[in-house]
Design a protein around this motif. Structure first.
Motif, PDB file in Angstrom:
ATOM      1  N   ASN A 145      24.254  44.218  20.612  1.00 45.59           N
ATOM      2  CA  ASN A 145      25.008  42.970  20.534  1.00 45.59           C
ATOM      3  C   ASN A 145      24.770  42.151  21.793  1.00 45.59           C
ATOM      4  N   PRO A 146      23.542  41.738  22.036  1.00 46.20           N
ATOM      5  CA  PRO A 146      23.195  41.048  23.281  1.00 46.20           C
ATOM      6  C   PRO A 146      23.973  39.747  23.445  1.00 46.20           C
ATOM      7  N   GLY A 147      24.381  39.513  24.682  1.00 48.44           N
ATOM      8  CA  GLY A 147      25.113  38.297  24.991  1.00 48.44           C
ATOM      9  C   GLY A 147      26.590  38.355  24.699  1.00 48.44           C
ATOM     10  N   ARG A 148      27.060  39.459  24.143  1.00 52.72           N
ATOM     11  CA  ARG A 148      28.480  39.608  23.834  1.00 52.72           C
ATOM     12  C   ARG A 148      29.121  40.500  24.883  1.00 52.72           C
ATOM     13  N   PRO A 149      30.113  40.011  25.636  1.00 55.90           N
ATOM     14  CA  PRO A 149      30.777  40.843  26.641  1.00 55.90           C
ATOM     15  C   PRO A 149      31.408  42.083  26.020  1.00 55.90           C
ATOM     16  N   VAL A 150      31.333  43.175  26.711  1.00 54.60           N
ATOM     17  CA  VAL A 150      31.943  44.432  26.270  1.00 54.60           C
ATOM     18  C   VAL A 150      33.051  44.779  27.250  1.00 54.60           C
ATOM     19  N   TYR A 151      34.266  44.863  26.759  1.00 51.37           N
ATOM     20  CA  TYR A 151      35.423  45.150  27.598  1.00 51.37           C
ATOM     21  C   TYR A 151      35.899  46.571  27.353  1.00 51.37           C
ATOM     22  N   LEU A 152      36.020  47.315  28.399  1.00 51.49           N
ATOM     23  CA  LEU A 152      36.448  48.705  28.326  1.00 51.49           C
ATOM     24  C   LEU A 152      37.838  48.810  28.934  1.00 51.49           C
ATOM     25  N   LEU A 153      38.863  48.933  28.095  1.00 51.39           N
ATOM     26  CA  LEU A 153      40.229  49.059  28.585  1.00 51.39           C
ATOM     27  C   LEU A 153      40.520  50.503  28.914  1.00 51.39           C
ATOM     28  N   HIS A 154      41.122  50.748  30.069  1.00 54.84           N
ATOM     29  CA  HIS A 154      41.440  52.121  30.460  1.00 54.84           C
ATOM     30  C   HIS A 154      42.765  52.147  31.192  1.00 54.84           C
ATOM     31  N   THR A 155      43.457  53.264  31.120  1.00 61.15           N
ATOM     32  CA  THR A 155      44.779  53.377  31.721  1.00 61.15           C
ATOM     33  C   THR A 155      44.768  54.119  33.042  1.00 61.15           C
ATOM     34  N   CYS A 156      43.638  54.674  33.426  1.00 63.90           N
ATOM     35  CA  CYS A 156      43.544  55.377  34.698  1.00 63.90           C
ATOM     36  C   CYS A 156      42.866  54.501  35.732  1.00 63.90           C
ATOM     37  N   GLU A 157      43.194  54.712  36.997  1.00 65.86           N
ATOM     38  CA  GLU A 157      42.509  54.002  38.060  1.00 65.86           C
ATOM     39  C   GLU A 157      41.031  54.347  38.005  1.00 65.86           C
ATOM     40  N   ALA A 158      40.187  53.340  37.980  1.00 68.64           N
ATOM     41  CA  ALA A 158      38.747  53.552  37.898  1.00 68.64           C
ATOM     42  C   ALA A 158      38.202  54.047  39.226  1.00 68.64           C
ATOM     43  N   PRO A 159      37.083  54.771  39.212  1.00 67.16           N
ATOM     44  CA  PRO A 159      36.468  55.221  40.455  1.00 67.16           C
ATOM     45  C   PRO A 159      35.981  54.042  41.279  1.00 67.16           C
ATOM     46  N   ALA A 160      35.958  54.224  42.589  1.00 62.86           N
ATOM     47  CA  ALA A 160      35.519  53.158  43.477  1.00 62.86           C
ATOM     48  C   ALA A 160      34.050  52.836  43.270  1.00 62.86           C
ATOM     49  N   SER A 161      33.259  53.839  42.936  1.00 62.07           N
ATOM     50  CA  SER A 161      31.833  53.627  42.727  1.00 62.07           C
ATOM     51  C   SER A 161      31.591  52.779  41.489  1.00 62.07           C
ATOM     52  N   GLY A 162      30.554  51.953  41.543  1.00 67.32           N
ATOM     53  CA  GLY A 162      30.211  51.118  40.401  1.00 67.32           C
ATOM     54  C   GLY A 162      29.208  51.761  39.478  1.00 67.32           C
ATOM     55  N   THR A 163      29.060  53.081  39.530  1.00 64.63           N
ATOM     56  CA  THR A 163      28.004  53.752  38.767  1.00 64.63           C
ATOM     57  C   THR A 163      28.524  54.471  37.533  1.00 64.63           C
ATOM     58  N   TRP A 164      29.761  54.220  37.151  1.00 65.24           N
ATOM     59  CA  TRP A 164      30.345  54.990  36.053  1.00 65.24           C
ATOM     60  C   TRP A 164      30.325  54.256  34.718  1.00 65.24           C
ATOM     61  N   LEU A 165      29.965  52.976  34.723  1.00 59.99           N
ATOM     62  CA  LEU A 165      30.049  52.173  33.522  1.00 59.99           C
ATOM     63  C   LEU A 165      28.678  51.605  33.161  1.00 59.99           C
ATOM     64  N   PRO A 166      28.265  51.709  31.890  1.00 56.05           N
ATOM     65  CA  PRO A 166      26.966  51.159  31.501  1.00 56.05           C
ATOM     66  C   PRO A 166      26.858  49.665  31.803  1.00 56.05           C
ATOM     67  N   ALA A 167      25.676  49.230  32.185  1.00 55.33           N
ATOM     68  CA  ALA A 167      25.442  47.824  32.497  1.00 55.33           C
ATOM     69  C   ALA A 167      25.765  46.953  31.301  1.00 55.33           C
TER      70      ALA A 167
ATOM     71  N   ALA B 272      28.904  46.055  30.509  1.00 60.40           N
ATOM     72  CA  ALA B 272      30.300  46.270  30.124  1.00 60.40           C
ATOM     73  C   ALA B 272      31.206  46.011  31.323  1.00 60.40           C
ATOM     74  N   THR B 273      32.436  45.626  31.051  1.00 62.69           N
ATOM     75  CA  THR B 273      33.412  45.340  32.090  1.00 62.69           C
ATOM     76  C   THR B 273      34.675  46.148  31.836  1.00 62.69           C
ATOM     77  N   ALA B 274      35.163  46.833  32.836  1.00 58.04           N
ATOM     78  CA  ALA B 274      36.381  47.640  32.712  1.00 58.04           C
ATOM     79  C   ALA B 274      37.602  46.812  33.089  1.00 58.04           C
ATOM     80  N   VAL B 275      38.661  46.973  32.336  1.00 58.93           N
ATOM     81  CA  VAL B 275      39.936  46.317  32.623  1.00 58.93           C
ATOM     82  C   VAL B 275      41.018  47.379  32.611  1.00 58.93           C
ATOM     83  N   HIS B 276      41.765  47.462  33.695  1.00 56.84           N
ATOM     84  CA  HIS B 276      42.807  48.479  33.807  1.00 56.84           C
ATOM     85  C   HIS B 276      44.127  47.959  33.256  1.00 56.84           C
TER      86      HIS B 276
END
Length: 382
Positions: free
Chosen positions: A138-160, A162-166
């Motif tokens: 789905n190119p060009g479509r933002p991917v939002y990953l909602l999560h309830t835990c504090e995300a890790p400080a490193s930026g290496t845990w989420l596929p390119a 996608a955007t995480a929202v706590h």
């Protein structure tokens, strides 16, 4: 509030009052206001058999959903096993992507920290595959990953891409009809399966607030899902409906909005914490039986604008045959069955016991083609 659920040990703690800072900015009408990552500090509490064990507070930079974002694809995720998830993935998109105006995705697993922010090291490889494959097709479509835990400080845990929202469960349900019965009155915390039922509730709330498409994190997306249209749910068998994949539009008067409102009201009055599927597939089957005016799932098609899709499109391999995803003997025949599928559900509740994914199996073949970065990064531990 005097209790907290911890996914790590599976207990509801009621041993001390919890002190927490606000996590979300105030929602607007119908709760569709901006979702904000936790920008303050909180007393993180995780339950242990011996009592409560506070974790250090973890501040996070704010990131928001604009009120005008109406995602077309959605999947909520949350933390499984508060601190022991395998860190994985190659990159994360910047928080600026939150402000994208194109319709995007949400991604929820059934494991959530219901009340508190707890440490989390990121997605496991198979979960990352679900996110990456959605981005890929789905190119060009933002991917939002909602999560309830504090995300890790490193930026290496989420596929390119996608955007995480706590978010937290309590704040996500605030200003919805479910807040009083499930949060204030404690029905969710008192559930026999509070984590599973919280996931059922949050995926509905996401669609009710924003509209769009929800997928579980144990799918591999195989093609552009916008081709499936809108306002549908997928049957997982000839006799059952699952809430692991569903689309609901928010257009006024649409079938999706009607079903979302009916589902919300039914959960408000009939939430049942004693039955495993009572708040997901069971409710939807009852609502669609009435809407479709039929008594069998196999006879459901287009129900006044809301469609019930055949299992082959999203659940091409039945639950009882999940091992075919991991077999090297059935690869050709299984892939042949899947030629019309838009995504493949791999039944993680049972298939997670398969620690090894053989290189020539169906699952490995799908992963190499649809989430190559996640599969390669797993280094044989997919």
């Amino acid at each position: 509030m005097t209790g907290s659920y911890c996914a790590q040990c599976g207990h509801v703690c009621r041993l001390a009052a919890l002190r927490r800072a606000p996590c979300l900015s105030a929602p607007t009408r119908r709760g569709r206001g901006p979702l904000s990552r936790h920008s303050g500090q909180s007393l993180d509490v995780c339950c242990e058999r011996s009592g409560l064990s506070p974790a250090p507070p973890t501040p996070n930079n704010a990131a928001r959903f604009p009120a005008n974002v109406r995602p077309q694809l959605a999947q909520l995720t949350a933390c499984s096993d508060c601190s022991r998830m395998t860190a994985h993935a190659t990159s994360t998109s910047s928080s600026a992507d939150i402000f994208a105006t194109k319709a995007g995705f949400y991604f929820a697993n059934r494991y959530l920290s219901l009340w508190e922010d707890v440490p989390w090291s990121g997605l496991r490889p198979r979960q990352a595959c679900a996110v990456e494959s959605a981005v890929h097709h789905n190119p060009g479509r933002p991917v939002y990953l909602l999560h309830t835990c504090e995300a890790p400080a490193s930026g290496t845990w989420l596929p390119a891409g996608a955007t995480a929202v706590h978010v937290t469960t309590e704040e996500f349900l605030r200003d919805t009809p479910l807040y009083a019965p499930l949060i204030e009155n404690g029905a969710l915390a008192a559930s026999r399966w509070p984590v599973h039922h919280a996931s059922d509730v949050m995926r509905l709330v996401a669609l009710w607030k924003y509209g769009g498409l929800y997928l579980d994190l144990d799918f591999v997306v195989l093609r552009n899902l916008s081709q499936m249209g809108e306002n549908w749910i997928a049957a997982e068998s000839a006799s059952s409906i699952a809430n692991g994949a569903m689309h609901m539009s928010l257009r006024p008067g649409s079938a999706g909005e009607e079903l979302a409102n009916t589902y919300m009201e039914t959960l408000r009055t009939d939430f049942n914490g004693q039955q495993w599927t009572s708040n997901g597939g069971a409710i939807l089957k009852k609502l669609l039986t009435r809407r479709c005016n039929v008594n069998k799932v196999i006879r459901m098609r287009n129900c006044r604008g809301f469609r019930v899709l055949r299992p082959l499109l999203l659940y091409p391999v039945p639950f009882e045959r999940w091992r075919r995803y991991f077999s090297e003997e059935d690869t050709r025949s299984t892939l042949a069955v899947m030629h019309r599928a838009y995504a493949a559900h791999v039944w993680n509740k049972v298939s997670e016991e398969a620690d090894v994914v053989p290189q020539n199996s169906v699952y490995a073949t799908l992963a190499r083609e649809n989430c190559p970065n996640s599969f390669r990064a797993a280094a044989g531990h997919f």
